[in-house]
Design an enzyme around this catalytic site. Structure first.
Site, short mmCIF file in Angstrom:
data_model
loop_
_atom_site.label_atom_id
_atom_site.label_comp_id
_atom_site.label_asym_id
_atom_site.label_seq_id
_atom_site.Cartn_x
_atom_site.Cartn_y
_atom_site.Cartn_z
N SER A 11 39.84 40.70 37.80
CA SER A 11 38.44 40.76 37.36
C SER A 11 37.87 39.36 37.18
O SER A 11 36.66 39.20 37.15
CB SER A 11 38.31 41.45 36.02
OG SER A 11 39.02 42.63 35.98
N HIS B 190 38.17 44.12 44.43
CA HIS B 190 37.94 44.44 43.02
C HIS B 190 37.34 45.84 42.85
O HIS B 190 36.15 46.05 43.11
CB HIS B 190 37.01 43.37 42.41
CG HIS B 190 36.78 43.52 40.94
ND1 HIS B 190 35.54 43.38 40.36
CD2 HIS B 190 37.64 43.80 39.94
CE1 HIS B 190 35.65 43.57 39.06
NE2 HIS B 190 36.91 43.83 38.77
N GLU C 118 34.15 45.44 45.20
CA GLU C 118 33.74 44.07 45.54
C GLU C 118 34.86 43.43 46.35
O GLU C 118 36.03 43.57 46.01
CB GLU C 118 33.48 43.26 44.27
CG GLU C 118 32.27 43.76 43.51
CD GLU C 118 32.00 42.95 42.26
OE1 GLU C 118 30.84 42.52 42.08
OE2 GLU C 118 32.92 42.76 41.44
N ASN D 122 29.88 41.92 37.34
CA ASN D 122 30.01 41.37 35.98
C ASN D 122 29.06 40.21 35.73
O ASN D 122 28.59 40.01 34.61
CB ASN D 122 31.45 40.97 35.71
CG ASN D 122 32.33 42.19 35.50
OD1 ASN D 122 31.83 43.27 35.18
ND2 ASN D 122 33.62 42.05 35.71
#
Ligand code: NAI
Length: 271
Positions: A108, A129, A141, A179
């Site tokens: 992450s 991801h 991702e 994120n």
């Protein structure tokens, strides 16, 4: 049946989901975890799901030893977010898998180009991801590092589309796309709550009913884990120390140009 044989390392929250989604879509999957009990619990969860979906477990095998991955075509690593742990795993893995086996990390927060340093042939290393929960969330991702070659990226994109998920490509910057955008917004919701802007219920309702969020930002933060949210926010703050809440110059430029969005038929997109 898909011809690629997939190895997944780490049978935790993410790895078990990744393995299951691959098996459900016709890939042969070898799942490895250092702990037998983690493997057993993943197997139980996967069996329950796969039987519900009347798919067979024949596509999957479960192992505690990395040498089970000798012949896989793609490895997806989903062990804990610990840099030393990941580096030492890649060094060992490089001596086990074929030299052309693609190695992907579900990290992450670590830079892909940095993780790649302990992989022999770093051109076959990439970030893939997945979102939590893996079964439910459509996005994956995909993050090429400095050394990742085109074949590795193409293989990752094909894998993602054959498991019926949507790939977006992010450069190797902290937080990647989701994120980077989501966590500052959640952070703002906490600032707003602290400032007494509104009750927590109204902040969540405002974005659910007013911005079509499936879940308000404070509820979403609870779901992700507040520690995880803070860790990501700290990573972003370290990476972009002064850029947090200043109006974006690109936004100002759009406005100065009179490109205001749908109403002027031109904003970030054309209408
Ligand atoms: P987890 O703690 O649930 O599972 C990790 C598993 O790896 C455990 O079963 C552990 O026994 C095993 N393991 C540890 N060291 C190992 C080794 N050397 N070899 C083989 N197995 C080993 O972790 P989780 O939440 O599944 O996260 C895994 C990765 O996915 C992390 O990099 C995390 O940042 C990333 N991620 C997590 C998300 C989440 O919401 N939990 C979302 C997206 C990415």
């Amino acid at each position: 049946m898909n011809t690629l044989h997939i190895g997944v390392i780490g049978a935790g929250q993410m790895g078990a989901g990744i393995a299951m989604v691959c098996a459900l879509n016709g890939y042969r999957v070898t799942l490895v975890d250092a702990l037998q009990n983690a493997l057993d619990s993943a197997k139980n969860r996967i069996t329950a799901h796969l039987s519900k979906l009347s798919a067979s477990m024949d596509m999957m095998s479960f192992h505690t030893d990395l040498t089970a991955l000798t012949n896989v075509d793609v490895v997806i690593e989903a062990i804990p977010e610990n840099l030393d742990l990941k580096h030492s795993l890649y060094a060992r893995l490089s001596t086990i898998v074929r030299l052309d086996t693609i190695i992907a990390s579900n990290t992450s927060s670590f830079p892909i180009s940095d993780l790649a340093k302990s992989v022999t042939n770093p051109e076959r290393f990439i970030g893939i991801h997945f979102m939590n929960p893996v079964l439910k969330m459509d996005l994956v991702e995909t993050i090429p590092g400095a050394d990742t070659n085109e074949h590795t990226l193409e293989t990752a994109k094909t894998l993602i589309s054959t498991i019926k998920k949507t790939a977006v490509i992010s450069t190797d910057q902290p937080g990647f796309i989701v994120n980077r955008l989501l966590i500052p917004m959640i952070n703002q919701a906490f600032i707003a709550l602290e400032n007494g802007l509104a009750s927590k219920e109204d902040i969540d309702t405002a974005l659910e009913k007013g911005a079509a969020f499936p879940m308000g930002p404070l509820k979403l933060a609870d779901f992700i884990g507040l520690d995880t949210c803070l860790a990501i926010m700290e990573t972003l703050h370290n990476a972009f120390p002064n850029s947090g809440y200043i109006p974006a110059s690109l936004l100002k430029k759009y406005v100065q140009n009179g490109t205001l969005g749908r109403k002027t038929k031109q904003g970030v997109y054309s209408y």
